[in-house]
Write a protein that holds these residues in place. Structure first.
Motif, PDB file in Angstrom:
ATOM      1  N   ILE A   1       5.856  34.177  63.465  1.00 54.20           N
ATOM      2  CA  ILE A   1       7.146  34.915  63.601  1.00 54.20           C
ATOM      3  C   ILE A   1       6.999  36.426  63.283  1.00 54.20           C
ATOM      4  O   ILE A   1       7.163  37.378  63.761  1.00 54.20           O
TER       5      ILE A   1
ATOM      6  N   THR B   1       7.411  28.711  54.473  1.00 52.15           N
ATOM      7  CA  THR B   1       7.026  30.119  54.478  1.00 52.15           C
ATOM      8  C   THR B   1       5.879  30.742  55.359  1.00 52.15           C
ATOM      9  O   THR B   1       6.048  31.943  55.920  1.00 52.15           O
TER      10      THR B   1
ATOM     11  N   LYS C   1       6.177  30.664  58.948  1.00 51.70           N
ATOM     12  CA  LYS C   1       6.902  31.530  59.580  1.00 51.70           C
ATOM     13  C   LYS C   1       6.417  33.097  59.585  1.00 51.70           C
ATOM     14  O   LYS C   1       6.323  33.763  60.500  1.00 51.70           O
TER      15      LYS C   1
ATOM     16  N   ALA D   1       7.752  29.695  67.302  1.00 50.67           N
ATOM     17  CA  ALA D   1       8.635  30.390  66.865  1.00 50.67           C
ATOM     18  C   ALA D   1      10.109  29.825  66.816  1.00 50.67           C
ATOM     19  O   ALA D   1      10.955  29.725  66.025  1.00 50.67           O
TER      20      ALA D   1
ATOM     21  N   LEU E   1      10.480  26.826  64.642  1.00 49.60           N
ATOM     22  CA  LEU E   1      10.658  27.077  63.312  1.00 49.60           C
ATOM     23  C   LEU E   1      12.182  27.605  63.036  1.00 49.60           C
ATOM     24  O   LEU E   1      13.003  27.158  62.190  1.00 49.60           O
ATOM     25  N   ARG E   2      12.684  28.307  63.846  1.00 51.43           N
ATOM     26  CA  ARG E   2      14.129  29.036  64.042  1.00 51.43           C
ATOM     27  C   ARG E   2      14.980  27.548  63.956  1.00 51.43           C
ATOM     28  O   ARG E   2      16.141  27.805  63.097  1.00 51.43           O
TER      29      ARG E   2
END
Length: 232
Positions: free
Chosen positions: A122, A115, A118, A186, A189-190
């Motif tokens: 992001i 979390t 992100k 990013a 992570l995605r």
């Protein structure tokens, strides 16, 4: 076992200050790879006795930054790009395995663990200061490995991170590299959140490889520029 001065029961604070000052001199190329110097020279410049200087230098020797030449002083270790290539390769292996383990977690559990990453990479507004982004970049990669749940992997990865910091931080002296770091973090992570293991590993591997190539070029340039600077 980690023998650095930052471990529990470290020696006196003065030696720690000398250690940090010398390490920063090496990182900033004020002490150049291959430069020789004496304990007396450092003691005079930092206005301390030789005892904390010697202690600090032995710490730096154990960490691979300097060599001791008995009866002829000390030398900043000549730059060994092959050594750094090996460290980067080992780092890639550990981080790819961490990504594999994260992708294997239940999606909700993985999202909860990551979390904070992100939120920073992001959702939050981007930082502009390269030095600050460099610190967060280190934290990102260390957090990925730590989140995989193997403490020994995380410990070894942290040691690798410390060893490559001298050149890795140079990757954030250009705006385009800062932008690339945000974009690629990013993407990593995605891909993890979507449990796309091969995609996440591929992006991560390319991300590290490009950074490694860039810091090599920048380091060579920095070394050349530092050599051209007049001696104060």
């Amino acid at each position: 076992m980690n023998q650095s001065p930052r471990s529990k029961g470290r020696p006196e604070a003065l030696a720690e200050k000398v250690y940090q000052a010398l390490k920063q001199d090496i990182f900033e190329f004020r002490l150049m790879p291959g430069d020789r110097f004496s304990e007396n020279e450092i003691a005079d410049r930092l206005e301390v006795s030789r005892t904390p200087v010697r202690q600090a230098l032995f710490w730096l020797e154990r960490e691979g930054y300097v060599d001791v030449w008995f009866r002829s002083g000390w030398q900043v270790k000549p730059f060994d790009f092959e050594y750094f290539e090996e460290l980067y390769d080992f780092r890639t292996v550990l981080e790819r395995e961490a990504v594999r383990r994260l992708c294997a977690l239940p999606p909700l559990a993985c999202a909860e663990i990551l979390t904070e990453l992100k939120s920073f990479w992001i959702d939050a507004p981007r930082l502009e200061d390269g030095k600050a982004v460099s610190a967060h970049d280190e934290a990102f990669h260390m957090a990925l490995v730590a989140a995989a749940g193997n403490q020994e992997m995380a410990r070894i990865h942290a040691e690798l991170t410390e060893k490559i910091r001298i050149i890795r931080r140079l990757d954030f002296t250009r705006d385009d590299r800062v932008d690339a770091t945000y974009r690629e973090h990013a993407q990593i992570l995605r891909a993890i959140f979507q449990q796309h293991t091969e995609e996440a590993q591929h992006i991560l591997t390319d991300h590290i490889a490009v950074s490694k190539a860039e810091v090599r070029k920048i380091t060579l340039h920095m070394l050349q520029q530092a050599r051209l600077q007049p001696i104060e």
